[in-house]
Motif scaffolding. Structure first.
Motif, PDB file in Angstrom:
ATOM      1  N   HIS A  47      43.272 -17.950 -36.120  1.00 29.65           N
ATOM      2  CA  HIS A  47      43.757 -17.394 -34.853  1.00 29.65           C
ATOM      3  C   HIS A  47      44.252 -18.547 -33.979  1.00 29.65           C
ATOM      4  O   HIS A  47      43.554 -19.547 -33.812  1.00 29.65           O
ATOM      5  N   LEU A  48      45.439 -18.389 -33.422  1.00 26.51           N
ATOM      6  CA  LEU A  48      46.066 -19.479 -32.671  1.00 26.51           C
ATOM      7  C   LEU A  48      46.029 -19.201 -31.176  1.00 26.51           C
ATOM      8  O   LEU A  48      46.294 -18.076 -30.734  1.00 26.51           O
ATOM      9  N   MET A  49      45.728 -20.235 -30.395  1.00 31.32           N
ATOM     10  CA  MET A  49      45.720 -20.117 -28.939  1.00 31.32           C
ATOM     11  C   MET A  49      46.287 -21.399 -28.340  1.00 31.32           C
ATOM     12  O   MET A  49      45.988 -22.497 -28.804  1.00 31.32           O
TER      13      MET A  49
ATOM     14  N   ILE B  46      34.921 -24.714 -41.399  1.00 27.81           N
ATOM     15  CA  ILE B  46      35.105 -25.047 -39.987  1.00 27.81           C
ATOM     16  C   ILE B  46      35.624 -23.805 -39.260  1.00 27.81           C
ATOM     17  O   ILE B  46      36.660 -23.250 -39.621  1.00 27.81           O
ATOM     18  N   ALA B  47      34.904 -23.364 -38.242  1.00 29.01           N
ATOM     19  CA  ALA B  47      35.232 -22.103 -37.562  1.00 29.01           C
ATOM     20  C   ALA B  47      36.068 -22.307 -36.307  1.00 29.01           C
ATOM     21  O   ALA B  47      36.654 -21.353 -35.792  1.00 29.01           O
ATOM     22  N   LEU B  48      36.134 -23.538 -35.809  1.00 30.92           N
ATOM     23  CA  LEU B  48      36.870 -23.797 -34.569  1.00 30.92           C
ATOM     24  C   LEU B  48      37.449 -25.203 -34.612  1.00 30.92           C
ATOM     25  O   LEU B  48      36.726 -26.174 -34.862  1.00 30.92           O
ATOM     26  N   VAL B  49      38.750 -25.307 -34.379  1.00 32.97           N
ATOM     27  CA  VAL B  49      39.416 -26.612 -34.258  1.00 32.97           C
ATOM     28  C   VAL B  49      40.145 -26.640 -32.927  1.00 32.97           C
ATOM     29  O   VAL B  49      40.837 -25.683 -32.553  1.00 32.97           O
ATOM     30  N   ILE B  50      39.972 -27.740 -32.201  1.00 35.61           N
ATOM     31  CA  ILE B  50      40.621 -27.913 -30.902  1.00 35.61           C
ATOM     32  C   ILE B  50      41.457 -29.181 -30.936  1.00 35.61           C
ATOM     33  O   ILE B  50      40.982 -30.233 -31.372  1.00 35.61           O
ATOM     34  N   GLN B  51      42.703 -29.079 -30.514  1.00 31.97           N
ATOM     35  CA  GLN B  51      43.523 -30.265 -30.270  1.00 31.97           C
ATOM     36  C   GLN B  51      43.430 -30.572 -28.782  1.00 31.97           C
ATOM     37  O   GLN B  51      43.885 -29.803 -27.950  1.00 31.97           O
TER      38      GLN B  51
ATOM     39  N   THR C 233      39.415 -20.188 -35.429  1.00 28.03           N
ATOM     40  CA  THR C 233      40.265 -20.259 -34.251  1.00 28.03           C
ATOM     41  C   THR C 233      40.812 -21.665 -34.106  1.00 28.03           C
ATOM     42  O   THR C 233      40.071 -22.646 -34.250  1.00 28.03           O
ATOM     43  N   GLY C 234      42.097 -21.771 -33.824  1.00 27.23           N
ATOM     44  CA  GLY C 234      42.740 -23.052 -33.543  1.00 27.23           C
ATOM     45  C   GLY C 234      43.257 -23.068 -32.121  1.00 27.23           C
ATOM     46  O   GLY C 234      44.139 -22.273 -31.763  1.00 27.23           O
TER      47      GLY C 234
END
Length: 502
Positions: A155-157, A257-262, A288-289
């Protein structure tokens, strides 16, 4: 067949593309193999070792943690291997290499170019006669390659950073650090090594002392032993997540990995997807990304000068005919007639501001990487966009007008039925809030506090210290007690001056 001995040695049955790559190598062809992250591409380096009559492979890879990982894999199956590092690149080891003691020699690009012992090896007939291949792993380390964004399970945000960078409070809009329940297994990618430490220390300060150790920073400057230990702990779930640089974006076997944040802007979609693509490597899972960017990169905040630097994007087409007829037109978001720098800037601008342009950010990535169009459900977070444009959609034909969707004729009526069912303009039939089901996007992510659902911070009005009124300061000429500049000096420290006779 290659499958049987490969399975016997390595415990894996290779896929057809892995066998084809190995066969091409055994035919002594120059081979370039591109495969998605997490697809076990390293196996194509090892399969030829079983069939090349004890030939020698030199594996060149930049990352220390990858070199150590490869050594462990080969030692477990009793294949002779050496990783040339400062500690091991001795005269004795090079003599053993020359006498064919090792089947695999793992080395960094810098060492193979600078170590004079290799000059001797290239002239050693005994070694050269058994040299089978020189392989570059993760070749984009040297020249950036195009990486697929074919991850429909992410999922992209894109989220605007609302707080000052040095406060790092935007992390608190996403994470609950109190440990009850723990956050999803995560990776936060930063552009600089020092930033990983700053963010991690902030997160540790927000967490109870008993769980602060479950938050770790990770970059190329830390020791290889600590890198390996950190990745193993993350794999086992003994730590919650890492704050990291590119050092953690390549070659690590982390599938859940369930969550990646840039964290903050990056200028390349390749880099962004190299980071976001670490999420949900197991295609049976979802993740979620999140891309956190400063307000200056969002269209609604851009000044004229910044906007002029980015070429315009939108529904540009290579044909002047009706874009609804796919046989006559190819609809593009970013024009092709741009130089590399302009195209990168325009593509990133389109990704960040996709919602403002009324298209999905995933569509930008699909176009950028030249991937096949996704005909199923996209997992980008577009609820606000659908809600905003509900009032404009009163029939199937308007779905195309508002969304420019190619498959309107095929699926438009079903989409319109969903819109009518869940987005009726009645308060009693309002759509369910995102906050009612936080697991929709990433387990335990604090969706309630995400900037998508949080109004921007409002500054307190200025208070004048001279007259006590709001809306201005004492230096403003509109202040009823304004004192001209030339008269201010006489009032300094006037509380200690003897009052005049007047």
């Amino acid at each position: 067949m290659a499958q049987t001995p490969t399975h016997r040695w390595f415990g894996f049955i290779p896929c057809n593309w892995q066998v084809q790559s190995a066969q091409a190598q055994l035919k002594k062809r120059d081979v370039v193999t591109l495969s998605p992250m997490g697809s076990s591409k390293t196996l194509i380096f090892w399969i030829p070792l079983l069939f090349n009559d004890n030939g020698i492979t030199i594996l060149i890879t930049l990352l220390m943690i990858l070199r150590d990982k490869n050594v462990i894999e080969l030692q477990e199956v009793n294949i002779p291997v050496v990783n040339l590092s400062t500690a091991t690149a001795t005269d004795t080891i090079f003599k053993q290499i020359a006498t064919q003691k090792f089947w695999v020699i793992i080395v960094s690009p810098k060492r193979i170019l600078s170590d004079c012992c290799f000059d001797t090896l290239w002239k050693t007939l005994q070694f050269i006669s058994k040299l089978f291949s020189i392989t570059f792993d993760e070749d984009h380390q040297t020249t950036e390659a195009q990486y697929t964004n074919d991850h429909p399970n992410i999922h992209l945000m894109v989220i605007e950073m609302l707080d000052p960078l040095n406060s790092m409070h935007d992390l608190k809009h996403i994470f609950k650090f109190n440990g009850d329940p723990p956050p999803p297994k995560f990776m936060v990618f930063c552009n600089e090594c020092k930033e990983t430490k700053r963010l991690c220390e902030f997160a540790q300060s927000e967490a109870p002392p008993t769980v602060a150790k479950k938050l770790v920073w990770f970059h190329s400057g830390i020791s290889t032993d600590f890198q390996a230990e950190t990745i193993e702990n993350l794999w086992k779930g003994e730590i919650w997540g890492i704050f990291c640089t590119d050092a953690a974006s390549m070659g690590l076997d982390l599938r859940d990995i369930a969550l990646v944040i840039q964290w903050k802007y990056t200028s390349s979609l390749c880099t962004l997807w190299q980071h976001l693509g670490r999420a949900a490597q197991d295609i049976s899972t979802e993740a979620t990304g999140i891309y956190l960017v400063k307000p200056q990169f969002l269209k609604k905040h851009k000044s004229t000068s910044i906007a002029q630097e980015v070429p315009s994007v939108g529904n540009w087409t290579e044909s002047s005919k009706d874009v609804r007829n796919l046989q006559h037109a190819i609809q593009r978001i970013v024009p092709k007639d741009l130089n590399d720098k302009e195209y990168e800037a325009a593509a990133m601008d389109a990704y960040i501001n996709a919602q403002a342009h009324v298209f999905c950010c995933r569509k930008v990535s699909i176009e950028y990487f030249d991937n096949p169009q996704i005909t199923g459900i996209s997992l980008s977070i577009c609820q606000q966009q659908i809600t905003t444009h509900f009032c404009k959609i009163n029939g199937v034909s308007l779905i195309h007008d508002q969304a420019s969707w190619h498959y309107c004729d095929q699926w438009g009526s079903q989409i319109f039925d969903i819109i009518q069912k869940y987005y009726l303009p009645s308060a009693n039939n309002a759509p369910p809030s995102i906050t009612e089901n936080p697991n929709t996007f990433a387990t335990n992510v604090d969706i309630n506090a995400l900037p998508l659902n949080k109004p921007p911070h409002q500054k307190n009005p200025s208070m004048c210290c001279a007259c006590g009124q709001a809306g201005h300061i004492a230096l403003n000429r509109l202040c009823p007690k304004y004192v001209p500049k030339q008269q201010r000096g006489s009032q300094l420290n006037d509380e200690n001056v003897v009052p005049s006779a007047g």
